[in-house]
Design a protein around this motif. Structure first.
Motif, short mmCIF file in Angstrom:
data_model
loop_
_atom_site.label_atom_id
_atom_site.label_comp_id
_atom_site.label_asym_id
_atom_site.label_seq_id
_atom_site.Cartn_x
_atom_site.Cartn_y
_atom_site.Cartn_z
N HIS A 181 33.23 19.86 19.79
CA HIS A 181 33.87 19.34 21.00
C HIS A 181 33.03 19.74 22.20
O HIS A 181 32.78 20.93 22.44
N GLY A 182 32.57 18.72 22.96
CA GLY A 182 31.78 19.03 24.14
C GLY A 182 31.03 17.81 24.65
O GLY A 182 31.18 16.70 24.14
N ASP A 183 30.20 18.05 25.66
CA ASP A 183 29.45 17.00 26.34
C ASP A 183 28.04 16.95 25.76
O ASP A 183 27.29 17.93 25.82
N ALA A 184 27.64 15.79 25.24
CA ALA A 184 26.32 15.65 24.63
C ALA A 184 25.19 15.71 25.65
O ALA A 184 24.03 15.85 25.27
N LEU A 185 25.52 15.63 26.94
CA LEU A 185 24.50 15.76 27.98
C LEU A 185 24.30 17.22 28.40
O LEU A 185 23.45 17.51 29.25
N ASP A 186 25.07 18.11 27.81
CA ASP A 186 24.93 19.55 28.05
C ASP A 186 23.91 20.10 27.05
O ASP A 186 24.11 20.04 25.84
N ARG A 187 22.84 20.66 27.56
CA ARG A 187 21.77 21.14 26.69
C ARG A 187 22.26 22.23 25.73
O ARG A 187 21.81 22.30 24.58
N ASP A 188 23.19 23.04 26.19
CA ASP A 188 23.74 24.09 25.31
C ASP A 188 24.47 23.46 24.12
O ASP A 188 24.41 23.97 23.00
N MET A 189 25.18 22.34 24.37
CA MET A 189 25.88 21.66 23.29
C MET A 189 24.89 21.07 22.28
O MET A 189 25.08 21.16 21.06
N LEU A 190 23.80 20.49 22.78
CA LEU A 190 22.77 19.96 21.89
C LEU A 190 22.13 21.08 21.08
O LEU A 190 21.82 20.91 19.90
N ASP A 191 21.95 22.24 21.72
CA ASP A 191 21.39 23.38 20.99
C ASP A 191 22.35 23.84 19.89
O ASP A 191 21.93 24.19 18.79
N GLU A 192 23.64 23.83 20.19
CA GLU A 192 24.63 24.22 19.19
C GLU A 192 24.62 23.25 18.01
O GLU A 192 24.83 23.65 16.85
N ALA A 193 24.33 21.99 18.30
CA ALA A 193 24.24 20.98 17.23
C ALA A 193 22.90 21.06 16.50
O ALA A 193 22.68 20.28 15.56
N GLN A 194 22.01 21.97 16.94
CA GLN A 194 20.67 22.12 16.34
C GLN A 194 19.91 20.81 16.36
O GLN A 194 19.31 20.38 15.37
N ILE A 195 19.90 20.20 17.54
CA ILE A 195 19.29 18.88 17.68
C ILE A 195 17.80 18.91 17.38
O ILE A 195 17.23 17.91 16.90
N GLY A 196 17.15 20.02 17.64
CA GLY A 196 15.71 20.12 17.39
C GLY A 196 15.36 20.05 15.92
O GLY A 196 14.21 19.73 15.58
N LEU A 197 16.31 20.35 15.06
CA LEU A 197 16.06 20.30 13.62
C LEU A 197 16.48 18.97 13.01
O LEU A 197 16.23 18.73 11.82
N ALA A 198 17.11 18.11 13.80
CA ALA A 198 17.61 16.84 13.27
C ALA A 198 16.50 15.80 13.22
O ALA A 198 15.67 15.71 14.14
N GLU A 199 16.48 15.02 12.16
CA GLU A 199 15.53 13.91 12.10
C GLU A 199 15.97 12.75 12.98
O GLU A 199 15.15 12.04 13.53
N THR A 200 17.31 12.57 13.13
CA THR A 200 17.81 11.40 13.86
C THR A 200 19.05 11.76 14.67
O THR A 200 19.92 12.49 14.20
N ILE A 201 19.09 11.23 15.89
CA ILE A 201 20.32 11.24 16.68
C ILE A 201 20.79 9.80 16.79
O ILE A 201 20.00 8.88 17.00
N VAL A 202 22.10 9.60 16.61
CA VAL A 202 22.72 8.28 16.77
C VAL A 202 23.75 8.40 17.88
O VAL A 202 24.75 9.10 17.72
#
Length: 461
Positions: free
Chosen positions: A287-308
């Motif tokens: 639960h959170g804002d996808a434009l918040d860098r901390d939220m993206l970090d919690e989702a481990q976006i850097g390790l993801a091959e794809t964001i949809v």
């Protein structure tokens, strides 16, 4: 043929424009007088201001002499009632409704939409179709477009051409066809610096071209590699938006593979709880804002091959995709409603754009075409369509080899399916009654191609 389109939004307007350009008499209904004035002034259609479900409005729109009603307003309820009134009071023979809410879709198998209840002949569910389209793209990670056709034997691929490890760069289309890697491929269209065209054998593939190809399904990986795309299928996926599209997408992925790690970012706490309960274990809902860098970090976006990114807000989808790519995510698939934004996406690093209106329009046009056309996919809304059609004895295409048919420059046959086998046609290929062809048809030659196919637009009834 006479058609009433209910709803003058982007989808309704584009459908009306397409149909009017083909000589079909179109009337558009909407409660917004400004939208009606704009469509009345811009296209060869008639506009009527009013509620699409009101009998008086439909009567004013000419419902008594109408063959088909297409209800694509923003309201499921208005769309369904418009179909009911069209059937019960005016006897309109074919009725199409866009229905979005899963609460209505879940009852489709119970006979709710039969003539005895709510007489809807064709249900368009954009969210489900968008989710399916994204799931197809995820299976071919280097392609910005992927549509299975002819029962999955053939695929329409959209491939971005760049210079890295590509054997096609600078090569002529005719020479590419002779390469071993392209025995099961036909290049049917190209988009270069915003201009769409049908390439001939002498045209060369240039850097940053977007190439559309009809590919035998078992050749897809080899073709992608020849274009320099060797991306692996995503095993770590982040979905931004837990609405109907995001929920359907995750369900589709889990049906086909349990090896994908999925995280969903949803801004609404209530919605996040709901989808978490529905999906159960195996999917992490944040639960959170996808434009918040901390939220993206919690989702481990850097390790993801794809964001949809599939929220209801274009700007959120675009910026979340950009932030994810900056953080190290390898690929971004982004849902965008506003066509004006699409031209900006390549410079922002967005790999694939999903257009809800294009999905809906393809579905509607397939049912308008009818006849021998079994499937249809719109390419670059103002350019053309890829169709799948069965050849009948009335078709002029079965008379002599393809090279002697004198096909119009706006038609290119990419594949022939005969008795379950895929043939990439040559000039000497003779088409037979019963063959299914997969072909590109530009809009400027659509009526001529329909005549070649033997397709007639008869009055419905």
């Amino acid at each position: 043929m006479r058609v009433i389109v209910c709803g003058a939004g982007q989808v309704g307007t584009t459908i009306a424009k397409h149909l009017a350009s083909e000589g079909i008499s179109v009337t558009v209904i909407d409660v917004d007088s400004q939208l009606i004035r704009r469509i009345d002034e811009s296209y060869d259609v008639r506009g009527v201001v009013g509620h699409a479900s009101y009998p008086a409005t439909l009567k004013k729109a000419g419902a008594r002499d109408t063959d088909m009603l297409i209800a694509v307003t923003r309201s499921d309820e208005v769309n369904m009632v418009a179909c009911q009134v069209a059937y019960s009071l005016f006897g309109i023979k074919r009725r199409v409704a866009r229905i979005r809410h899963t609460g209505y879709l879940g009852h489709d198998i119970s006979g709710l939409y039969s003539a005895d209840h709510l007489p809807v002949d064709i249900i368009i569910s954009p969210e489900i179709e968008i989710a399916e389209g994204i799931a197809w793209r995820l299976r071919t990670p280097g392609a910005f477009e992927m549509v299975p056709m002819a029962g999955g034997l053939v695929e329409l691929l959209g491939i971005h051409a760049d210079a890295r490890n590509s054997v096609v760069m600078g090569e002529r289309v005719g020479d590419i066809r002779q390469m071993r890697q392209f025995e099961g491929v036909s290049i049917i269209a190209c988009v270069r610096k915003g201009r769409s065209f049908v390439p001939d054998d002498h045209d060369r593939i240039e850097i940053d071209d977007d190439v559309y190809a009809i590919v035998r399904a078992d050749c897809a990986d080899e073709v992608m590699a020849a274009f320099g795309h060797r991306e692996r299928e995503a095993r770590n996926l982040v979905v931004v938006g837990g609405g109907n599209v995001g929920l359907h997408l995750v369900k589709k992925i889990r049906e086909s593979s349990r090896n994908v790690n999925i995280k969903i970012i949803e801004q609404s706490l209530e919605r996040a709880r709901l989808i978490s309960d529905e999906l159960g274990a195996g999917v992490i809902v944040l639960h959170g804002d996808a434009l918040d860098r901390d939220m993206l970090d919690e989702a481990q976006i850097g390790l993801a091959e794809t964001i949809v990114a599939v929220t209801n807000d274009d700007e959120t989808n675009i910026f979340a995709s950009v932030l994810a790519k900056q953080a190290g995510c390898k690929r971004a698939i982004t849902l965008i409603n506003k066509r004006n934004y699409e031209a900006l996406t390549p410079s922002l690093g967005i790999d694939a754009v999903v257009s809800p209106s294009a999905v809906t329009i393809s579905t509607v046009l397939r049912h308008v075409r009818r006849g021998s056309i079994a499937a249809l996919h719109t390419l670059k809304e103002d350019f053309g369509e890829v169709i799948e059609a069965e050849l009948t004895s009335e078709s002029r295409l079965v008379r002599r080899p393809i090279g002697e048919l004198g096909l119009p420059p706006g038609m290119k046959i990419g594949a022939v399916v005969r008795d379950g086998q895929v043939i990439i046609p040559q000039a000497t290929t003779q088409l037979l009654v019963g063959d299914h062809i997969v072909a590109l048809v530009t809009y400027s030659y659509l009526r001529l191609v329909e005549a070649l196919l033997g397709t007639q637009r008869e009055r419905i009834g």
